[in-house]
Design an enzyme around this catalytic site. Structure first.
Site, PDB file in Angstrom:
ATOM      1  CE  LYS A 238      -5.123   5.917   0.047  1.00  0.00           C
ATOM      2  NZ  LYS A 238      -3.986   6.561  -0.613  1.00  0.00           N
TER       3      LYS A 238
ATOM      4  CG  ASP B 188      -8.942  -1.119  -0.451  1.00  0.00           C
ATOM      5  OD1 ASP B 188      -9.108  -0.230   0.409  1.00  0.00           O
ATOM      6  OD2 ASP B 188      -7.875  -1.259  -1.085  1.00  0.00           O
TER       7      ASP B 188
ATOM      8  CD1 TRP C  68      -4.219   1.538  -5.249  1.00  0.00           C
ATOM      9  CD2 TRP C  68      -2.705   0.309  -4.147  1.00  0.00           C
ATOM     10  NE1 TRP C  68      -3.120   2.326  -5.034  1.00  0.00           N
ATOM     11  CE2 TRP C  68      -2.176   1.604  -4.363  1.00  0.00           C
ATOM     12  CE3 TRP C  68      -1.924  -0.629  -3.484  1.00  0.00           C
ATOM     13  CZ2 TRP C  68      -0.910   1.978  -3.926  1.00  0.00           C
ATOM     14  CZ3 TRP C  68      -0.653  -0.258  -3.047  1.00  0.00           C
ATOM     15  CH2 TRP C  68      -0.160   1.024  -3.265  1.00  0.00           C
TER      16      TRP C  68
END
Length: 357
Positions: free
Chosen positions: A192, A168, A101
């Site tokens: 999540k 992030d 990511w």
């Protein structure tokens, strides 16, 4: 009703109480005679929900008053683009490469100027978190990925820099306490730890927002969302509603400290099995960088891993296969995964080892 042991990496488990509350008021929210997904985002009822959600976030994360809270569609992947579009205004942008990511975020940054790796853990297959960084003069910002869902690593403490810091936190927001003041912008997909897919939480220092590039399309500008309280266009109402419910649930559990304590206990149950297996299970991350959210491990062969996942699924364990890019096994023990689920997985792992050694 038998609930699965849900270890999916996202969308992931949600608190049963939250799901039941949403179910109970799905057809009639706040006495309106409408579902929350039917009502206008300009209505008084939604305005109250929207404001309360921001207030809960500010309270639980101790977000200072000089930070904006925004709700944006598009997921974390759009944030890879938006952060660079708005803030890559100097010669360079720096990224710490701790996995897939982080690399995807860096790839988006290249559309807006030169980027470079301030540090990388690629030399050891992203099994650790770098602690030495190279920041060049003329760097717009440094981008961090707080928790790495695929490789199972996370920052235990965050480095300080002399340039703005973008982070992030999609995989670990509200799983532990962080000092928001150490970041200029935080973003996190909700799917999540906070709710269903469909909304990203963005927390940004107002002074940092003022430095953003202005010559951008309307919907790529953070200023659009900040100036309009995330209501310039129709927001993802249902996702925000579920975030609201989840934030109430976190508060009822005792807040972030209580959630963090429970997360540590859950992860320990599974890591203890890995560490006590004599090498039958091999953890991917070095111990000092182990994620409490994503527990990654391997067995002796891909065939054995495939069998482990299949037998686990038959026993009610969902989502324990590793990411398609790296294989292996992974248990994502996000906030809403109960301790009992982790205990059951630990017992299953011990039983599987006894039967296959």
């Amino acid at each position: 009703m038998q609930r699965a042991y849900n270890f999916n990496a996202g969308p992931s488990a949600m608190p049963l109480e939250v799901l039941q509350e949403a179910q109970a008021e799905f057809l009639n929210y706040a006495g309106t005679g409408m579902s929350v997904i039917e009502m206008s985002h300009r209505s008084a009822e939604y305005a109250a929900l929207h404001a309360e959600t921001k207030a809960l976030l500010r309270e639980l994360m101790q977000i200072p008053d000089d930070y904006e809270i925004m709700f944006i569609q598009g997921g974390g992947s759009t944030q890879f683009l938006m952060t660079a579009a708005n803030f890559h205004t100097q010669k360079y942008a720096a990224y710490v490469n701790t996995g897939v990511w982080a690399k995807k975020a860096m790839a988006e940054g290249k559309f807006f100027g030169e980027v470079y790796e301030a540090a990388s853990s690629a030399d050891k297959n992203h099994s650790y978190i770098p602690d030495s960084f190279n920041i060049k003069d003329g760097t717009s910002y440094v981008h961090l990925t707080a928790n790495n869902t695929i490789y199972g690593t996370e920052y235990k403490s965050f480095p300080k820099f002399d340039v703005p810091v973008i982070c992030d936190m999609s995989s670990d927001i509200l799983s532990r306490k962080v000092d928001v003041k150490n970041f200029d912008l935080i973003y996190a997909g909700a799917q999540k730890n906070l709710g269903p897919a469909g909304v990203v939480i963005v927390i940004a220092k107002k002074a940092f927002l003022a430095t953003a590039r202005q010559e951008l399309p309307t919907m790529l500008k953070y200023a659009t969302f900040a100036a309009n309280d995330s209501l310039y266009n129709t927001p993802p109402v249902f996702a925000i509603y579920m975030v609201n419910k989840t934030l109430h649930w976190i508060k009822e559990q005792g807040g972030v400290d209580a959630i963090a304590q429970n997360n540590a206990a859950k992860a320990k149950l599974i890591y203890d099995v890995i560490d006590g297996s004599g090498g039958f299970y091999k953890g991917h991350a070095v111990k000092e960088a182990r994620s409490l959210m994503n527990i990654t491990f391997n067995l002796a062969t891909p065939e054995l891993e495939k069998d482990f996942v299949a037998q686990g699924k038959a026993a009610g364990f969902v989502g324990i296969g590793g990411h398609r890019l790296v294989g292996g096994c992974r248990a994502s023990a996000y906030n809403a995964v109960p301790l009992e689920a982790c205990a059951a997985l630990a017992d299953f792992m011990k039983k599987y080892q006894r039967e296959h050694e």
